[in-house]
Enzyme design. Sequence first.
Site, PDB file in Angstrom:
ATOM      1  CG  HIS A 393      16.616  -8.083 -54.486  1.00 19.14           C
ATOM      2  ND1 HIS A 393      15.950  -7.254 -55.356  1.00 19.14           N
ATOM      3  CD2 HIS A 393      17.173  -7.271 -53.546  1.00 19.14           C
ATOM      4  CE1 HIS A 393      16.106  -5.991 -54.971  1.00 19.14           C
ATOM      5  NE2 HIS A 393      16.833  -5.980 -53.861  1.00 19.14           N
ATOM      6  CB  CYS A 442      14.106  -9.877 -61.268  1.00 21.55           C
ATOM      7  SG  CYS A 442      13.517  -8.203 -61.008  1.00 21.55           S
TER       8      CYS A 442
END
Length: 806
Positions: A393, A442
């Site tokens: 993440h 991301c």
Amino acid sequence: MAGSLPIHLLGEPLLRRLSVVLDRAAPGKGWRELAQLAVSHGRIKLSSLELEQCSLQVLEPEGSPSLSLLRLMGKKSCTVVELVQFLQTLDQPEALQYLSPPGIKIVVQPDPKAVLSGQMVKLCCLAVGHPFLHYQWFKQTKEVLHGKSPELIFNPVKVSDSGTYICRVNSGSSFVFSRWAQLDVYDLQGVSYGSLVGVSENKIRICTQPQSQNLKVGDKLILECHAVGNPVPHYQWFRNGLQLTNGNRKEYMVSSVDMEHQGTYWCRVSNDQDEQESKKIEVMIGRKALAVECTEEEFSSFGKPVDLEEQSDCKLSAVDKVALLIGNMSYWNHPQLKAPMVDVYELTNLLRQLNFKVVSLLDLTESEMRNAVDEFLLLLDRGVYGLLYYAGHGYENYGNSFMVPVDAPNPYRSANCLCVQNILKLMQEKETGLNVFLLDMCRKRNEYDDTILILDALKVTANIVFGYATCQGAEAFEIQHSGLANGIFMKFLKERLLEEKKITVLLDEVAEDMGKCHLTKGKQALEIRSSLSEKRALSDPIQQTGSSAESLARNLQWAKAHELPESMYLDFKCGVQIQLGFAAEFSNVMIIYTRIVKKPPEILVCNAYVTDFPLDLDVDPKEANKGTPEETGSYLVSKDLPKHCLYTRLSSLQKLKEHLIFTVCLHYEYPGIEDSMDERKEVNVGKPLIAKLGIHHGFRKNCCMSNRPFHTQASTPVAAEYYLSANHCHPNSYPGIHHQNCVHSDHLRQPEACHCNVTLNKLTSRQEAWNNASHVRRNNLPVETTDDTVDLAFGFSNSLRLSKKQ
């Protein structure tokens, strides 16, 4: 062994009987309570969205929430043993009776076999106890279509039939599983069928001989010896007459050879009936050229301006090459990921082929990530190539990229994460020759974090390359399938990483490959940022600098983090001898395996288990001492581990504070004595692999701490899932181990020109699930002694799930 199988292998009739009991159960004993127990157990993850989908089954004419939950738990690898424990806690005797196999007993177990292709082979499983018994054979977790009888016959047997088999015997709702049997099938190489006529089936025949090799320093050595015989043969490799540590598999592999690996090799193959030796072969090791020189003819064929430039390019080299690879998957407060494990493993193997010193780590907390970066910086120096890869993440605010540790709170802000730009500044201070950042995460804005970091200005240097898996403000995805996964970025990067091209050219071609595939078009596109003005490549040779103090210190520091315990033999008073072996899957993940080497004939059966591990490692006894590496969660190195052992996977070795001390417990039985005997030996193997560096300590330098924010504001990162079904397979994609649910609807035909032609089935937003879900808290560096793994040949199948890294 049967209790370790996923529950969906019990069969649909039995699952339906269990679901009827749970659907009509009294309050506090139904399917919702079963789901709560499964989640609280810690290993099985069930989101609120998945539970809601189960409850909606009541709206279907023949829908069953319990059946939907049991299928879901099976897909998530919930085992029969775990289900029994949950039902016992719920006090569900009616359901438990379906899982109790009264009376069925297997009297003939299938035996492992190593055979030649083209022969007729039988695997036999015979049971007694009921007048009507039904048999079903499985290859791994997939049913064998023609395997519905006590004998599983292959006539003729093919190489593709190789694998691990098990048989389920059931009568009504009662069932029992046989033990696993490994079937190895080899093609004929220099052996004719006629030469086998009249030869005892117990006699060993070597059908693949090792071959002599001429290698350069740093090349990979692979020696193969395959044999057939009954019982299944055992292997032991020798070099210059000395037995090789961990050289007890069909293939002997050294990832990066040195001059010490030169010599005469052969393999001894043996079983209880026979012993044979392979032919002796020579492995020659030469020095690798340090630079590519241009010939006079090549020089004269160029125009003078180009000649000088090309000649300069030919001499580019690195003082050394070092890589830190971090893959975060098991987040405590955020959605779990799967791809980082496979991605870090594959990238490690590729970079080692390029002579990088690689540190590969899985699932690090904030303090562990910061300390790992500190250790990485110690390996850098003037002229060294440094590469940092992160999968997990992440987010990007105001041009700064942040990597999210596994213990980050919900919501997280920059103070809880590592800023990549801070790490770059510290790498620049080392005057490195090349700084490469590959960020598979991301890059959407974190609306919870409105921090503007005040960073010291970066130096103006021409040696920085950023490869972002996705564009600014966009998400990065991973392909989830059958328990294993690949990130979209790594799927395409691995195809080109070994090419001898300027790093920016190589990344440009990766971006073009991604752009041609409709699986990624409109969802994810590679972005490259570079200040590189020289033709630097990851494949550049390492310019030897002799035994400088910096080089010696760097080699010592890297080697310190990658020492495995030596394989050892333990002798017990009863006369049993066991082998205790070790293999590395990642720099912080180690496999321990035990094998019975010698057993007195008066002992009927014996097994050796490892237990009593330090509390720092949090080893679940239910996940230890498994009959296959896959059952421990180790899918990546399973093919290169010795067979017929008990395996235990130790992850998070960075958390080990003291020496790794554990107990080896031997259980054995004598004829005529009902009670089993046991002996115990305590083993101290020091601090293996990354544990020596002590990165579990609190922040030591705070060298990569973010500057404190002066303004913050909250919001929620969005999560999404894409479900896809493959029409055509990319030749270098991945197969899985466990099955994954798929959603099929709204089929849209994709153009056939795509490399990975797929049909987009359903796009489901998980933002609502992210807002409402209650998330529960809840690891490669093989060296010579660990036997590097052969690359897995994964492939897209009929069910792929494309999910987002938050």
